[in-house]
Structure formats: C-alpha cells, structure tokens
Write a protein that holds these residues in place. Structure first.
Motif, PDB file in Angstrom:
ATOM      1  N   TYR A 139      47.524  33.453  14.845  1.00 44.43           N
ATOM      2  CA  TYR A 139      48.515  33.618  13.782  1.00 44.43           C
ATOM      3  C   TYR A 139      48.136  34.721  12.800  1.00 44.43           C
ATOM      4  CZ  TYR A 139      49.878  29.051  15.574  1.00 44.43           C
ATOM      5  OH  TYR A 139      50.246  28.011  16.389  1.00 44.43           O
ATOM      6  N   GLY A 140      47.265  35.631  13.211  1.00 43.99           N
ATOM      7  CA  GLY A 140      46.918  36.762  12.373  1.00 43.99           C
ATOM      8  C   GLY A 140      45.906  36.484  11.290  1.00 43.99           C
ATOM      9  N   TYR A 141      45.318  35.289  11.231  1.00 48.35           N
ATOM     10  CA  TYR A 141      44.388  34.949  10.150  1.00 48.35           C
ATOM     11  C   TYR A 141      43.071  35.702  10.333  1.00 48.35           C
ATOM     12  CZ  TYR A 141      47.444  31.245   8.482  1.00 48.35           C
ATOM     13  OH  TYR A 141      48.513  30.546   7.968  1.00 48.35           O
ATOM     14  N   LEU A 142      42.799  36.636   9.425  1.00 53.16           N
ATOM     15  CA  LEU A 142      41.641  37.503   9.558  1.00 53.16           C
ATOM     16  C   LEU A 142      40.294  36.794   9.406  1.00 53.16           C
ATOM     17  CD1 LEU A 142      43.079  40.637   7.762  1.00 53.16           C
ATOM     18  CD2 LEU A 142      42.538  40.401  10.193  1.00 53.16           C
ATOM     19  N   PRO A 143      40.178  35.724   8.598  1.00 52.11           N
ATOM     20  CA  PRO A 143      38.874  35.039   8.540  1.00 52.11           C
ATOM     21  C   PRO A 143      38.391  34.545   9.900  1.00 52.11           C
ATOM     22  CG  PRO A 143      40.236  34.353   6.700  1.00 52.11           C
ATOM     23  CD  PRO A 143      41.107  35.179   7.594  1.00 52.11           C
ATOM     24  N   HIS A 144      39.305  34.435  10.875  1.00 52.47           N
ATOM     25  CA  HIS A 144      38.915  33.970  12.211  1.00 52.47           C
ATOM     26  C   HIS A 144      38.172  35.043  12.991  1.00 52.47           C
ATOM     27  CE1 HIS A 144      42.420  30.804  12.259  1.00 52.47           C
ATOM     28  NE2 HIS A 144      41.482  30.544  11.369  1.00 52.47           N
ATOM     29  N   VAL A 145      38.308  36.318  12.597  1.00 48.46           N
ATOM     30  CA  VAL A 145      37.690  37.395  13.389  1.00 48.46           C
ATOM     31  C   VAL A 145      36.732  38.259  12.578  1.00 48.46           C
ATOM     32  CG1 VAL A 145      39.576  37.505  15.061  1.00 48.46           C
ATOM     33  CG2 VAL A 145      39.683  38.916  12.991  1.00 48.46           C
ATOM     34  N   ILE A 146      36.598  38.014  11.302  1.00 46.91           N
ATOM     35  CA  ILE A 146      35.637  38.755  10.479  1.00 46.91           C
ATOM     36  C   ILE A 146      34.378  37.912  10.322  1.00 46.91           C
ATOM     37  CG2 ILE A 146      35.177  39.678   8.168  1.00 46.91           C
ATOM     38  CD1 ILE A 146      38.103  40.447   7.982  1.00 46.91           C
ATOM     39  N   HIS A 147      33.231  38.536  10.442  1.00 48.03           N
ATOM     40  CA  HIS A 147      31.963  37.813  10.296  1.00 48.03           C
ATOM     41  C   HIS A 147      31.922  37.096   8.945  1.00 48.03           C
ATOM     42  CE1 HIS A 147      27.687  36.950  10.071  1.00 48.03           C
ATOM     43  NE2 HIS A 147      27.590  37.277  11.366  1.00 48.03           N
ATOM     44  N   PRO A 148      31.519  35.833   8.925  1.00 44.27           N
ATOM     45  CA  PRO A 148      31.511  35.079   7.661  1.00 44.27           C
ATOM     46  C   PRO A 148      30.748  35.761   6.537  1.00 44.27           C
ATOM     47  CG  PRO A 148      31.114  33.610   9.519  1.00 44.27           C
ATOM     48  CD  PRO A 148      31.094  34.999  10.069  1.00 44.27           C
ATOM     49  N   ASP A 149      29.672  36.467   6.885  1.00 44.61           N
ATOM     50  CA  ASP A 149      28.879  37.135   5.845  1.00 44.61           C
ATOM     51  C   ASP A 149      29.548  38.392   5.317  1.00 44.61           C
ATOM     52  OD1 ASP A 149      26.979  35.177   6.202  1.00 44.61           O
ATOM     53  OD2 ASP A 149      25.684  36.409   7.487  1.00 44.61           O
ATOM     54  N   ASP A 150      30.610  38.870   5.999  1.00 47.44           N
ATOM     55  CA  ASP A 150      31.253  40.123   5.596  1.00 47.44           C
ATOM     56  C   ASP A 150      32.618  39.914   4.942  1.00 47.44           C
ATOM     57  OD1 ASP A 150      29.088  41.295   6.763  1.00 47.44           O
ATOM     58  OD2 ASP A 150      30.146  41.989   8.559  1.00 47.44           O
ATOM     59  N   PHE A 151      33.136  38.696   4.984  1.00 50.63           N
ATOM     60  CA  PHE A 151      34.522  38.528   4.547  1.00 50.63           C
ATOM     61  C   PHE A 151      34.701  38.812   3.060  1.00 50.63           C
ATOM     62  CE2 PHE A 151      38.313  36.252   3.139  1.00 50.63           C
ATOM     63  CZ  PHE A 151      39.246  36.808   4.002  1.00 50.63           C
ATOM     64  N   GLU A 152      33.754  38.390   2.226  1.00 49.12           N
ATOM     65  CA  GLU A 152      33.900  38.643   0.785  1.00 49.12           C
ATOM     66  C   GLU A 152      33.904  40.139   0.484  1.00 49.12           C
ATOM     67  OE1 GLU A 152      34.726  36.776  -1.765  1.00 49.12           O
ATOM     68  OE2 GLU A 152      35.038  35.205  -0.268  1.00 49.12           O
ATOM     69  N   GLU A 153      33.102  40.909   1.219  1.00 48.83           N
ATOM     70  CA  GLU A 153      33.105  42.355   1.023  1.00 48.83           C
ATOM     71  C   GLU A 153      34.442  42.948   1.466  1.00 48.83           C
ATOM     72  OE1 GLU A 153      30.273  46.260   1.889  1.00 48.83           O
ATOM     73  OE2 GLU A 153      29.858  44.354   2.883  1.00 48.83           O
ATOM     74  N   PHE A 154      34.986  42.430   2.576  1.00 45.17           N
ATOM     75  CA  PHE A 154      36.299  42.880   3.027  1.00 45.17           C
ATOM     76  C   PHE A 154      37.361  42.529   1.993  1.00 45.17           C
ATOM     77  CE2 PHE A 154      40.324  41.967   5.213  1.00 45.17           C
ATOM     78  CZ  PHE A 154      40.540  43.176   5.862  1.00 45.17           C
ATOM     79  N   ARG A 155      37.310  41.318   1.477  1.00 45.49           N
ATOM     80  CA  ARG A 155      38.279  40.892   0.465  1.00 45.49           C
ATOM     81  C   ARG A 155      38.213  41.789  -0.771  1.00 45.49           C
ATOM     82  NH1 ARG A 155      40.267  35.630  -1.011  1.00 45.49           N
ATOM     83  NH2 ARG A 155      38.718  34.643   0.357  1.00 45.49           N
ATOM     84  N   TYR A 156      37.005  42.092  -1.219  1.00 49.43           N
ATOM     85  CA  TYR A 156      36.845  42.932  -2.415  1.00 49.43           C
ATOM     86  C   TYR A 156      37.393  44.331  -2.159  1.00 49.43           C
ATOM     87  CZ  TYR A 156      34.711  45.516  -6.241  1.00 49.43           C
ATOM     88  OH  TYR A 156      34.505  46.310  -7.334  1.00 49.43           O
ATOM     89  N   ALA A 157      37.094  44.892  -0.982  1.00 48.46           N
ATOM     90  CA  ALA A 157      37.563  46.244  -0.671  1.00 48.46           C
ATOM     91  C   ALA A 157      39.082  46.304  -0.643  1.00 48.46           C
ATOM     92  CB  ALA A 157      36.988  46.686   0.668  1.00 48.46           C
ATOM     93  N   VAL A 158      39.708  45.277  -0.084  1.00 46.87           N
ATOM     94  CA  VAL A 158      41.162  45.274   0.026  1.00 46.87           C
ATOM     95  C   VAL A 158      41.824  45.068  -1.323  1.00 46.87           C
ATOM     96  CG1 VAL A 158      43.114  43.974   0.951  1.00 46.87           C
ATOM     97  CG2 VAL A 158      41.212  44.584   2.446  1.00 46.87           C
ATOM     98  N   THR A 159      41.336  44.117  -2.110  1.00 48.15           N
ATOM     99  CA  THR A 159      41.992  43.806  -3.383  1.00 48.15           C
ATOM    100  C   THR A 159      41.755  44.871  -4.437  1.00 48.15           C
ATOM    101  OG1 THR A 159      40.084  42.422  -3.983  1.00 48.15           O
ATOM    102  CG2 THR A 159      41.988  41.326  -2.997  1.00 48.15           C
ATOM    103  N   THR A 160      40.679  45.608  -4.333  1.00 49.89           N
ATOM    104  CA  THR A 160      40.426  46.681  -5.309  1.00 49.89           C
ATOM    105  C   THR A 160      40.893  48.036  -4.787  1.00 49.89           C
ATOM    106  OG1 THR A 160      38.175  47.030  -4.458  1.00 49.89           O
ATOM    107  CG2 THR A 160      38.452  45.483  -6.293  1.00 49.89           C
TER     108      THR A 160
END
Length: 351
Positions: A281-302
């Motif tokens: 269903y397109g949920y990205l937390p399913h395919v991004i490494h758990p240790d990297d998701f917060e960095e991905f979230r920060y990059a996208v939101t900022t």
C-alpha cells in the motif's frame, strides 16, 4: 436544443452529491457529467420522470407504477442509490418503458463512502455494485482495501494515481460539497492471475458531519467507454505529466510521497528495475531501514537541499544505500503535503 430526443426505455441516472444542485450523469449510454436534468430529457421524460426523481430523492422510497400519457401507457420506475455507510441518497436512477415491453437491465453504478475522522482515521465502505465493477468477490469486508490511499496504490492504474489522489485529497480538505469528476483506469480481478483494466468515472463530494468530528466523502462510480482527463481542469493533466516525467527516469528512482501518511503514491519504473521492494500500500516505513527512517523524515519535512543516504529494502533481501534528494520550490514550501524524491545508488567507499 435538447441533447437527447427520445429517452424511452433508457435508464436515467441523476446524482445528488453536490449540496446545491443535482446533476445528470447519463441517459442510456450517453454521459453528461452533471448537466441539467430537465433540459436533456424529451417531453415524455420530463413529464414522467422529473417529479418522480425528486420524490424519490425527498423520501428515499422507490416508485414502480403504470402511468398513461397521450393515450399510451408506460411503466415508470425510479429508485434510490444509497451511500453504503450513512445510507443517505447519493443518486436516483429512473426509466419509463411502454407497457408490455421488457425493462432493460439496470446499469451497474457503484456507491462508496469514506468516513474521515478528525484524528486521521479513514473508514471505507463499498456497496455490492462496487465489488461487481472491480470484479472482486465480496468476502464480508466493507471494502477490499483499508482506506483511500490503499485503494489508490493497489487498485488504480499507476498512470492515474496522481490525478486521483490530488483530486480526492483536495475534496476531503475543502469539504465544501462540490462535485468532483475524475476519469481513471483500474486493475480488475486484483489478486488473481487474470487481471484486467477498465475505464471508470467517479463523481464525488465531501461534507463535514453536522454532529460528529468527521467528514463524509460519498462517491458514485461507473464504467465509461473512454477517458476524459480534464473534467476538472485544475487537476486534468497532472497525472499524465507526472507519469511522463517518471517514465523518463532510468538512471535514478523517482517517488512521490504523501508526507502526512508516509506513503508513496507514484514511483518511476526504475524502482522495480533497481530491485527495490514494493511497499505494501505504498507505506515507506516497510522498506526503509529502521535506523534511517527518522533521517528520511527530517529530510522530507524540511526539504533539505543536501542528499542524505538512506537504506532501502531490496526484493532479494537486505538493505542497499541510496542518496536521496528532496524536491524543492515555492509550491512545496507552501504546501509540504506532497514531495518528490530522487534516489540514486550511493557509492560506498571500499576500505
């Protein structure tokens, strides 16, 4: 001048999704996209159907009676189509047929309803005709997908996902009762080895509930012979343009991200070519490494200008690093609900 000169023995479909005005959707095989009912019916249709359609809309009670007009007897039927959750009337279909002639089969018109709670929950309910249109067996569930985004990602053809998502999200956000039309393609018989494709039209509107902390989006769905992309000009070519850009991306991966739900609703073909796992269903937390998701979230939101290295799960197993760059620009800065990310395999230094 009337568009249709003879409406006898043709089902007429009128929707009541717009809070201010009913809209004619079809007479037989001819589609009207919300036109005036009275202006497009012939004399018999105006005499036999208009008042009965309004009566069904007012009462919710169907009509089946024999009426004589100009020394000719007609069987007149008018029946409501109800929203599957709140059971409100979203449309009326009606027909008049000379007595003694068979009544043509009713057109398949699917009704669906999304209950959108203020806390973000979305409950999706389909009626039986929706399952018929999608050629999916009903197994007792309210719908084959959990919410609108899962529906977009799993059942709508990739080239039409952006247009559908932007239109529906705007309708939900505004919740002003306006009727939106979208033409799109779907994948039928999902989950089988014999999938197909259909052209559909959906007309929908969203309104706040007068009592509960929620909004209701109600919609009607019908199969149509051809697609008309620009029924809503503000969304008309968005999907086609994005798809064309995405299809040209071969040396990198592009993905469109809904940052409220952390779902991707469109990826370039290179996503699969690079071997990245398709997220359910397109949920990205399913395919991004758990240790990297917060960095991905920060990059996208900022909307950072600098690439960040994020590990994505591959279909073959294991996580592989990608340099992710987030789109920027005035539109993204003003409304960061959707962003475009560009990903290239990261060069890993060998020590």
């Amino acid at each position: 001048m009337n568009t249709v000169t003879d409406t006898r023995s043709k089902w007429v479909l009128v929707d009541y999704l717009d809070k201010d005005q009913s809209g004619l959707l079809s007479i037989g095989e001819v589609n009207f996209h919300g036109a005036s009912v009275r202006k497009n019916l012939d004399a018999h249709g105006r005499e036999l159907l208009v008042d009965r359609i309004r009566a069904v809309e007012d009462t919710g009670i169907g009509i089946d009676e024999v009426v004589e007009r100009r020394k000719e007897k007609f069987r007149v039927l008018a029946e409501p189509i109800l929203s599957p959750s709140s059971r409100g009337i979203v449309a009326v279909r009606a027909i008049y047929v000379p007595v003694g002639e068979p009544v043509p089969s009713r057109p398949v018109t699917g009704a669906l309803e999304w209950v959108i709670w203020d806390d973000g929950r979305i409950e999706t309910v389909w009626d039986d005709d929706m399952f018929t249109i999608y050629e999916i067996s009903r197994t007792g569930s309210a719908s084959p997908t959990g919410d609108m985004n899962q529906w977009v990602n799993s059942l709508i053809a990739p080239e039409d996902r952006a247009r559908m998502k932007l239109t529906i999200d705007t309708g939900i956000k505004e919740s002003n009762g306006r009727r939106y039309f979208v033409h799109y393609r779907i994948v039928t018989r999902k989950g089988t080895t014999d999938t197909g494709v259909k052209n559909l039209e959906v007309s929908s509107s969203s309104n706040p509930d007068p009592v509960l902390p929620l909004r209701r989006l109600r919609a009607l769905t019908r199969e149509v012979p051809e697609l008309i992309p620009a029924i809503n000009p503000e969304f008309g070519d968005t999907g086609n343009l994005m798809r064309a850009v995405f299809d040209l991306s071969t040396d990198a991966v592009l993905l469109a991200v809904d940052v409220r739900r952390w779902q991707t609703f469109m990826t370039s073909n290179s996503w699969a070519a690079f071997g990245i796992q398709t997220p359910q269903y397109g949920y990205l937390p399913h395919v991004i490494h758990p240790d990297d998701f917060e960095e991905f979230r920060y990059a996208v939101t900022t909307v950072t200008q600098e690439p960040v290295t994020i590990r994505f799960l591959h279909s073959s197993g294991g996580f592989h690093p990608y340099e992710v760059t987030v789109s920027s620009g005035p539109s993204v800065a003003e409304d960061p609900e959707y962003v475009i990310c560009r990903m290239k395999p990261a060069v890993v230094a060998v020590l």
